[in-house]
Motif scaffolding. Structure first.
Motif, mmCIF file in Angstrom:
data_model
loop_
_atom_site.group_PDB
_atom_site.id
_atom_site.type_symbol
_atom_site.label_atom_id
_atom_site.label_comp_id
_atom_site.label_asym_id
_atom_site.label_seq_id
_atom_site.Cartn_x
_atom_site.Cartn_y
_atom_site.Cartn_z
ATOM 1 N N VAL A 1 -9.318 -6.653 -3.589
ATOM 2 C CA VAL A 1 -8.944 -5.687 -4.594
ATOM 3 C C VAL A 1 -9.859 -4.634 -5.110
ATOM 4 C CG1 VAL A 1 -7.622 -5.409 -6.713
ATOM 5 C CG2 VAL A 1 -7.055 -7.300 -5.554
ATOM 6 N N CYS B 1 6.356 -12.452 -3.062
ATOM 7 C CA CYS B 1 6.090 -12.009 -4.030
ATOM 8 C C CYS B 1 7.209 -11.830 -4.811
ATOM 9 C CB CYS B 1 5.337 -10.550 -4.202
ATOM 10 S SG CYS B 1 3.262 -10.655 -3.804
ATOM 11 N N ALA C 1 -3.317 -14.153 -4.518
ATOM 12 C CA ALA C 1 -1.992 -13.356 -4.435
ATOM 13 C C ALA C 1 -1.040 -14.386 -3.566
ATOM 14 C CB ALA C 1 -2.281 -12.042 -3.396
ATOM 15 N N LEU D 1 -0.729 -8.562 -6.791
ATOM 16 C CA LEU D 1 0.191 -7.581 -6.436
ATOM 17 C C LEU D 1 1.286 -7.470 -7.300
ATOM 18 C CD1 LEU D 1 0.116 -8.390 -2.553
ATOM 19 C CD2 LEU D 1 -1.039 -6.628 -3.688
ATOM 20 N N CYS D 2 1.957 -8.798 -7.701
ATOM 21 C CA CYS D 2 3.244 -8.853 -8.660
ATOM 22 C C CYS D 2 2.915 -9.333 -10.056
ATOM 23 C CB CYS D 2 4.367 -9.655 -8.107
ATOM 24 S SG CYS D 2 3.892 -11.451 -7.910
ATOM 25 N N ARG D 3 1.793 -9.718 -10.301
ATOM 26 C CA ARG D 3 1.318 -10.257 -11.570
ATOM 27 C C ARG D 3 1.936 -11.532 -12.070
ATOM 28 N NH1 ARG D 3 -3.083 -9.733 -12.351
ATOM 29 N NH2 ARG D 3 -2.918 -10.021 -14.446
ATOM 30 N N CYS E 1 -1.043 -13.299 -9.475
ATOM 31 C CA CYS E 1 -0.959 -12.579 -8.466
ATOM 32 C C CYS E 1 -1.440 -11.097 -8.522
ATOM 33 C CB CYS E 1 0.372 -12.448 -7.809
ATOM 34 S SG CYS E 1 0.660 -11.689 -6.251
#
Length: 476
Positions: A145, A160, A154, A130-132, A128
Motif C-alpha cells: 500500500v 472484500c 487485505a 481495500l474495504c476497511r 482490510c
C-alpha cells in the motif's frame, strides 16, 4: 517462463506426519567457510506451497524426527521435483552432505529463482486495506500500500465486503472544541464525537465534539489559566473564573456575568523596569501607554487621559504620566500591569508636595566643571555608562550610551581583566551606570556632577525631579 528464465511449477513437499521440524530451501550456492546448514545459501520454501522454480534448480528438504533427520536433495525437472539423493542422519547436517550438494549445483545456480504462486497470508487479524472490514488471521493476504513501508492485510481477491458505515457516535472525543449541540466548550475526553451530515469545508473533519449532557453554565472557550481583563467589559477576570476567546484572543467573563461598568474612567499602566512593584490601594505616579495593543500585551487599549487629572504630564505623544490610585494588579512573568484611576486632590496632595520639594532642590549647578567616572573590567564583564534623557514605556528610561576611553595598561591580552574604562560627565545631566564587583555581582546606580565637579550618587526620585526640571533651565 518468469523474468526470461525457464521455470517449472512445483509444490514444496509438505511436512510429514511425526516430524518435529521441517524446512525446504532452493540452493543457490554452498559456502565452504560455514558449517552444516549454515553453508547452504538460497531461498526458503514454505512446505505445501506452490512455486515457480527455475528448471534444474536444486531443492534440499530436511525433516527432523525425535531420533533422526531425513535429508533429501531433489532437482527441479520438467515434471516436477526429482529425488537425486537421500540421507538418514543421526547428527546435524555435516560437511559430507554439503560438499556433495555443492559439487552437483548447476553453473547458473546463483541466478535461479523461486516465485510463490499464491498470495502471502496475513499472520495477524487486522482491517482490510481495500474495504476497511476486519480480516481474520491467515484468512486474507498481504498487499503493498502506498505510504506504508510494510505490507497491509487485505481480503482474498473477490472476498472484500462493502465498507462499513461510519459510527454515529465515538466515545470519548479526542479533540477539545465547541460543542456541536450547544456551542459551549468541550474538553478532550469529557464528551463524545458525533458524525456530521457532511464534512467541514475548511478542515474536512467528519466529526465534531459534543457534550454527553450539555451543561447550563458552559463557556464558549477553555477556562483562562491566568488572570486578566475582560475584552468586553474591561473588568478583571480571576484565573479560571472566565474563558479564553480563541477567535479574538482575549480573556472574557462567562456569558452574562460581566459586572456593571466602572463609575469612573480607568486606565492600564505597566510597572516600568526597575521601579518598585505596584500594590492595590496605594497612590503612585504611573505611566499610561496610549499606543494600540501589540502582540504579547495582556490588557486592552487605553483611552486618552484628560489634562485635568492630578499630576498630568506628557512624556511623549503616546506616553502620559499621572498620579493615580491602584485598583487591581496582575503579574505576567516579570511584567506587572495595574488597573488605575486618577487620584483625587486629597489623595494626590502628599505625593505632589514631595515631588515639588524635590524639583525645587534640583537646581542647575553654577559651575561648568566636568566630572569623571572610571570602572574596571572583571571576569569579562564590561562596565557601561548612559545619559538618561527621558522616560520609555518599555525600559523605564530613554538612554544615550556614552563612549569610553579604555586604558589597557594593566589588562590581560584579551582585555577581559584589568582594563579600565574612563568617562567624562557633563554638569546638569543625570547618568546611569553599571559596573562589576566580581564575576557574578554588578552594581547599577545613578550619577551626576555637582558644582565642584565631584561625582555623587542620586536616587530614582532625584532622577525624575531632574528630568522634570531640566527642560525649564535656559542653559540646559
Amino acid at each position: 517462463m518468469a523474468g526470461g528464465v525457464e521455470t517449472t511449477f512445483v509444490v514444496s513437499p509438505p511436512r510429514p506426519e511425526g516430524a518435529v521440524k521441517s524446512w525446504r530451501r532452493m540452493i543457490k550456492a554452498v559456502d565452504p567457510g560455514q558449517k552444516g546448514a549454515f553453508a547452504l545459501d538460497g531461498k526458503f520454501l514454505e512446505p505445501g506451497i506452490a512455486y515457480a522454480v527455475s528448471t534444474g534448480a536444486v531443492v534440499v528438504t530436511v525433516d527432523e524426527y525425535p531420533e533422526h533427520r531425513q535429508v533429501v536433495m531433489a532437482r527441479v525437472g520438467v515434471a516436477g521435483l526429482e529425488t537425486e539423493k537421500e540421507w538418514a542422519l543421526k547428527a546435524p547436517l555435516g560437511k559430507r552432505v554439503t560438499d556433495f550438494i555443492g559439487r552437483r549445483l548447476p553453473a547458473r545456480a546463483a541466478a535461479h529463482i523461486a516465485v510463490r504462486m499464491d498470495a502471502v497470508p496475513n499472520g495477524f487479524a487486522g482491517w482490510c486495506a481495500l474495504c476497511r472490514n476486519e480480516v481474520a488471521a491467515r484468512a486474507g493476504r498481504l498487499i503493498a500500500v502506498d505510504g506504508y513501508e510494510r505490507k497491509r492485510p487485505a481480503h482474498l481477491v473477490g472476498a472484500c465486503l462493502p465498507p462499513p458505515p461510519p459510527p454515529e457516535v465515538i466515545a470519548p472525543n479526542r479533540r477539545a472544541e465547541p460543542c456541536l449541540l450547544c456551542g459551549m466548550w468541550v474538553y478532550a475526553g469529557d464528551g463524545v464525537a458525533r458524525l456530521l451530515t457532511s464534512p467541514e469545508v475548511v478542515t474536512g473533519a467528519r466529526y465534531r465534539a459534543a457534550h454527553t449532557a450539555c451543561p447550563p453554565d458552559g463557556t464558549p472557550g477553555p477556562a483562562n489559566r491566568e488572570a486578566g481583563w475582560c475584552g468586553l467589559c474591561q473588568q478583571p477576570v480571576p484565573a479560571g473564573a472566565g474563558y479564553w476567546d480563541i477567535d479574538e484572543r482575549e480573556v472574557r467573563h462567562r456569558p452574562g456575568r460581566c459586572p456593571a461598568p466602572e463609575p469612573e474612567q480607568v486606565w492600564w499602566a505597566r510597572r516600568p523596569k526597575g521601579e518598585p512593584w505596584l500594590r492595590a490601594g496605594e497612590v503612585r505616579r504611573v505611566q499610561v501607554d496610549l499606543r494600540p495593543a501589540r502582540f504579547g500585551r495582556a490588557v486592552p487599549d487605553n483611552d486618552p487621559v484628560p489634562a485635568t487629572v492630578a499630576g498630568f504630564r506628557v512624556l511623549s505623544p503616546t506616553y502620559i504620566e499621572l498620579v493615580a490610585r491602584v485598583l487591581e494588579c496582575s503579574e505576567d512573568g516579570r511584567r506587572q500591569w495595574a488597573r488605575v484611576r486618577a487620584a483625587t486632590g486629597a489623595e494626590a496632595v502628599e505625593l505632589l508636595a514631595a515631588e515639588g520639594a524635590r524639583e525645587a532642590e534640583a537646581e542647575p549647578a553654577g559651575s561648568l566643571l566636568r566630572g569623571s567616572f572610571s570602572a574596571e573590567v572583571l571576569g569579562g564583564v564590561k562596565p557601561w555608562l548612559a545619559e538618561i534623557t527621558g522616560r520609555d514605556p518599555e525600559f523605564g528610561w530613554e538612554r544615550a550610551f556614552q563612549t569610553a576611553h579604555v586604558d589597557y595598561t594593566n589588562s590581560n591580552r584579551k582585555g577581559t581583566r584589568g582594563a579600565v574604562y574612563h568617562w567624562s560627565l557633563k554638569p546638569n545631566r543625570v547618568y546611569e551606570s553599571e559596573y562589576p564587583l566580581s564575576r557574578t555581582r554588578s552594581v547599577r546606580e545613578y550619577l551626576m556632577v555637582d558644582a565642584d565637579g565631584d561625582l555623587r550618587t542620586i536616587s530614582t526620585e532625584e532622577v525624575i525631579a531632574w528630568l522634570n526640571s531640566g527642560p525649564t533651565w535656559p542653559a540646559h
